[in-house]
Design a protein around this motif. Structure first.
Motif, PDB file in Angstrom:
ATOM      1  N   ARG A  77       0.887  -1.105   0.057  1.00 56.17           N
ATOM      2  CA  ARG A  77       0.120   0.087  -0.010  1.00 56.17           C
ATOM      3  C   ARG A  77       0.882   1.405   0.040  1.00 56.17           C
ATOM      4  N   VAL A  95      -1.364   7.512   9.034  1.00 57.65           N
ATOM      5  CA  VAL A  95      -2.184   6.472   8.661  1.00 57.65           C
ATOM      6  C   VAL A  95      -3.361   6.515   9.311  1.00 57.65           C
ATOM      7  N   LYS A  96      -4.832   6.692   8.385  1.00 55.88           N
ATOM      8  CA  LYS A  96      -5.962   6.559   9.086  1.00 55.88           C
ATOM      9  C   LYS A  96      -6.530   5.329   8.953  1.00 55.88           C
ATOM     10  N   GLY A 100     -12.457  -2.179   7.994  1.00 52.41           N
ATOM     11  CA  GLY A 100     -12.494  -3.261   7.151  1.00 52.41           C
ATOM     12  C   GLY A 100     -11.048  -3.251   6.163  1.00 52.41           C
ATOM     13  N   GLY A 101     -10.100  -2.199   6.351  1.00 51.71           N
ATOM     14  CA  GLY A 101      -9.093  -2.208   5.420  1.00 51.71           C
ATOM     15  C   GLY A 101      -7.919  -3.148   6.122  1.00 51.71           C
ATOM     16  N   ASN A 105      -5.210  -1.428   9.234  1.00 54.86           N
ATOM     17  CA  ASN A 105      -5.434  -1.854  10.476  1.00 54.86           C
ATOM     18  C   ASN A 105      -4.520  -2.714  11.059  1.00 54.86           C
ATOM     19  N   GLU A 260      -4.044  14.942  -5.744  1.00 56.21           N
ATOM     20  CA  GLU A 260      -3.647  13.263  -5.521  1.00 56.21           C
ATOM     21  C   GLU A 260      -4.935  12.602  -5.086  1.00 56.21           C
ATOM     22  N   CYS A 323      -3.066   3.722  -6.790  1.00 54.97           N
ATOM     23  CA  CYS A 323      -2.665   5.041  -7.632  1.00 54.97           C
ATOM     24  C   CYS A 323      -3.224   4.742  -8.998  1.00 54.97           C
TER      25      CYS A 323
END
Ligand SMILES: Cc1cc2nc3c(=O)[nH]c(=O)nc-3n(C[C@H](O)[C@H](O)[C@H](O)COP(=O)(O)OP(=O)(O)OC[C@H]3O[C@@H](n4cnc5c(N)ncnc54)[C@H](O)[C@@H]3O)c2cc1C
Length: 373
Positions: A77, A95-96, A100-101, A105, A260, A323
């Motif tokens: 990622r 990082v947010k 479910g990511g 996580n 972006e 991207c």
């Protein structure tokens, strides 16, 4: 007049140095987590350093592609380097946590000081180093603050004379990223003005500033001279679409607009993919091939002009991607049968290509395919 920025661009990253310039080495790009800072309830900054002291070179706004091993699988990622190049002894990513990511996580729950991750980069062209200007307007929503924070920190550290208006949109005051640091920057740098826009009150703090979503009226109040500024925007897809709309309404010269996206969005449906029966052959649009996504147990059609990722997205098949420009490596997978025309931008290494790896976002079929996705 525009003051020259330091020549960050083109300098070698430490990942290059680590492998003598050969970024294909698996030993390259190891980073040790030194610190973890909680910024908001769902956002953390991870401070990373090479195992041996080295200086890190990047342009403010560029990103790294991180590789982490989760349940025996290597997953990639992209994360923007939120620290500035003016503090080259370490790099930070912010990082947010995505519900479910997979990777966000994992980073929040597992990456602790002393642990290592692998990284490739720096990559990306979303940087003020490529667009020197006397006045900037940085517009960010949510975790989209990371690249413009790196740019702001760099200008601040350099005591650069560029005039910056930094506008950050958050859901509540508790979600504002880098708030105390931005307050300090705005209080000490006469060239930087910081404005936050919140949709609602926070759990403990009523919001008295600009409220709701960013509008043209709001922008006119915040930065009446916005037409004279070089604009950098990063945030959720809907936020960036709204910004583009309001700037178009205002007649802004979009050659001075840069954005972006952190997410891949499927391009609009194309007749050639949606309307073609499975099987290969000539159509009015050109050659159409079948593509079997083995792990997803789906077989689709894709013409020779469409990327495999776009074909999958149009068919409702959601695959990891970021991207969509062959840079980040998020959509890397193995080609099990067939051959593709892949035009990447550095997101895959020669040795991976030799192992039949491909990037779905920039690979177009040359014959019927089976991919491990
Ligand atoms: C250039 C660039 C820079 C970035 N910089 C940052 C940054 O500074 N900070 C930051 O926080 N992020 C950044 N990102 C985003 C980051 O790369 C990740 O996309 C993000 O962290 C989510 O990854 P994940 O693995 O946690 O989520 P994923 O596992 O990729 O999932 C993303 C979303 O899709 C859903 N999903 C996953 N699989 C499926 C499926 N099969 N079907 C349906 N839905 C599914 C998940 O529930 C989740 O909502 C950047 C992205 C790019 C391209």
């Amino acid at each position: 007049m525009t003051d020259t920025l330091p020549a960050w661009a083109g300098t070698r990253s430490w990942t290059d140095e680590d492998t003598g310039g050969d970024t294909s080495g698996d030993t390259g790009g190891l980073l040790v987590c030194k610190q973890v800072h909680a910024l908001t309830p769902d956002v953390r900054t991870f401070v990373l350093q090479p195992p041996q002291p080295r200086l890190f070179h990047h342009d403010p706004g560029q990103f790294l592609t991180l590789t982490v091993d989760i349940d025996g699988r290597s997953v990639e990622r992209c994360y923007t380097i939120s620290s500035p190049p003016t503090r080259p002894h370490s790099v930070a990513i912010t990082v947010k946590r995505v519900p479910g990511g997979l990777v966000s996580n994992w980073l929040h729950d597992r990456l602790r000081p002393g642990h290592t991750v692998r990284a490739r980069g720096p990559l990306g062209e979303f940087t003020l180093a490529r667009h020197p200007a006397p006045k900037y307007l940085f517009l960010s929503g949510g975790s989209g603050a990371t690249p413009v924070m790196s740019m702001t920190r760099a200008l601040y550290d350099l005591a650069h004379p560029a005039d910056v208006v930094f506008v950050h949109s958050a859901r509540t005051p508790a979600d504002i990223l880098f708030r105390r640091e931005l307050d300090l920057i705005a209080a000490t740098a006469p060239t930087v003005r910081v404005v936050h826009v919140c949709e609602e009150d926070g759990p403990t703090e009523p919001w008295g500033g600009h409220r709701g979503r960013l509008t043209l009226d709001m922008l006119r109040q915040i930065a009446p001279d916005f037409r004279q500024r070089e604009i950098f925007t990063c945030g959720p897809t809907g936020y960036m679409a709204a910004v583009r709309d309001l700037l178009a309404t205002a007649g802004f010269a979009m050659d001075r607009y840069h954005e972006e996206s952190f997410t891949f969005d499927a391009p609009p449906a194309a007749e050639a993919v949606a309307g073609t029966a499975p099987g290969s052959g000539d159509t009015a649009e050109g050659h159409v091939f079948t593509v079997e996504f083995a792990r997803s147990r789906r077989t689709l059609t894709c013409d020779a002009d469409t990327s495999l990722l776009a074909a999958a997205a149009r068919a409702g098949l959601s695959l990891p991607a970021s991207c969509a420009q062959g840079m980040c490596g998020t959509c890397k997978t193995t080609l099990l049968a067939g051959s593709v025309d892949m035009r990447h931008n550095g997101g895959i290494r020669p040795r991976e290509i030799a192992q039949n790896k491909i990037l779905l976002c920039c690979s177009r079929p040359r014959e019927n395919l089976v991919v491990d996705a």
